[in-house]
Design a protein around this motif. Structure first.
Motif, PDB file in Angstrom:
ATOM      1  N   ASP A 185       0.804  -1.207   0.000  1.00 57.88           N
ATOM      2  CA  ASP A 185       0.000   0.000   0.000  1.00 57.88           C
ATOM      3  C   ASP A 185       0.845   1.268   0.000  1.00 57.88           C
ATOM      4  O   ASP A 185       0.324   2.353   0.150  1.00 57.88           O
ATOM      5  N   CYS A 217      -9.116  14.429  -5.160  1.00 60.93           N
ATOM      6  CA  CYS A 217      -8.674  13.061  -5.466  1.00 60.93           C
ATOM      7  C   CYS A 217      -8.193  12.340  -4.207  1.00 60.93           C
ATOM      8  O   CYS A 217      -8.479  11.155  -4.020  1.00 60.93           O
ATOM      9  N   ASP A 236     -11.054  11.191  -2.208  1.00 59.24           N
ATOM     10  CA  ASP A 236     -11.802  10.092  -2.820  1.00 59.24           C
ATOM     11  C   ASP A 236     -11.111   8.739  -2.701  1.00 59.24           C
ATOM     12  O   ASP A 236     -11.668   7.727  -3.130  1.00 59.24           O
ATOM     13  N   LEU A 237      -9.898   8.696  -2.118  1.00 59.92           N
ATOM     14  CA  LEU A 237      -9.202   7.413  -1.984  1.00 59.92           C
ATOM     15  C   LEU A 237     -10.038   6.457  -1.143  1.00 59.92           C
ATOM     16  O   LEU A 237     -10.601   6.839  -0.127  1.00 59.92           O
ATOM     17  N   ARG A 238     -10.115   5.219  -1.577  1.00 63.02           N
ATOM     18  CA  ARG A 238     -10.948   4.243  -0.884  1.00 63.02           C
ATOM     19  C   ARG A 238     -10.151   3.224  -0.086  1.00 63.02           C
ATOM     20  O   ARG A 238     -10.673   2.578   0.795  1.00 63.02           O
ATOM     21  N   GLU A 239      -8.886   3.048  -0.424  1.00 59.57           N
ATOM     22  CA  GLU A 239      -8.056   2.051   0.240  1.00 59.57           C
ATOM     23  C   GLU A 239      -7.002   2.741   1.101  1.00 59.57           C
ATOM     24  O   GLU A 239      -6.538   3.822   0.757  1.00 59.57           O
ATOM     25  N   PRO A 243      -9.857   9.914   4.029  1.00 61.70           N
ATOM     26  CA  PRO A 243     -10.149   8.518   4.361  1.00 61.70           C
ATOM     27  C   PRO A 243      -9.223   7.982   5.436  1.00 61.70           C
ATOM     28  O   PRO A 243      -8.075   8.405   5.559  1.00 61.70           O
TER      29      PRO A 243
END
Length: 126
Positions: free
Chosen positions: A5, A44, A47-50, A85
């Motif tokens: 990651d 952006c 909006d990260l999901r992970e 997030p």
């Protein structure tokens, strides 16, 4: 957070906002609609999901060449970490390639005009 990651945002040779935004688009694999401005970068990142760790390397020349822009970049990153997030971390490397990390992106984001950088030559003794 897994090592997979980790995203390296290598700013080697970046001395202006245009180059900074192009590197962000490439390293973070931002969507083609990314507007290459501070608000678009903030959107952006939000909006990260992970979960993701972004390690910023070779940022010192940009910070010296454009201290006001670098200050805005730091604000965008810190706001994204604070309000974005869960699991987002932005780390500034104070040296070369931290812990043997390398830019793992092999191609620019779809629609990006960024050309992949040639591989770095090996360091003496490697």
């Amino acid at each position: 957070m897994r090592t997979d990651d980790v995203v390296v945002l290598d700013l080697h040779g970046v001395t202006d906002k245009t180059a900074f935004m192009d590197r962000c688009a490439h390293a973070l694999r931002l969507p083609p609609w990314f507007g290459r401005n501070w608000d678009a970068l903030a959107d952006c990142l939000a909006d990260l999901r992970e979960p993701m760790a972004i390690v910023v390397t070779h940022w010192q020349a940009y910070a010296e060449a454009e201290p006001d822009e670098w200050s805005v970049a730091q604000d965008v990153f810190s706001t994204a970490v604070r309000d974005g997030p869960d699991g987002l971390a932005v780390l500034l490397s104070l040296g070369g390639d931290p812990a043997g990390l390398e830019d793992r992106t092999d191609a620019p984001a779809q629609g990006s005009d960024v050309q992949p950088a040639p591989p770095a030559p090996p360091r003496v003794g490697e």
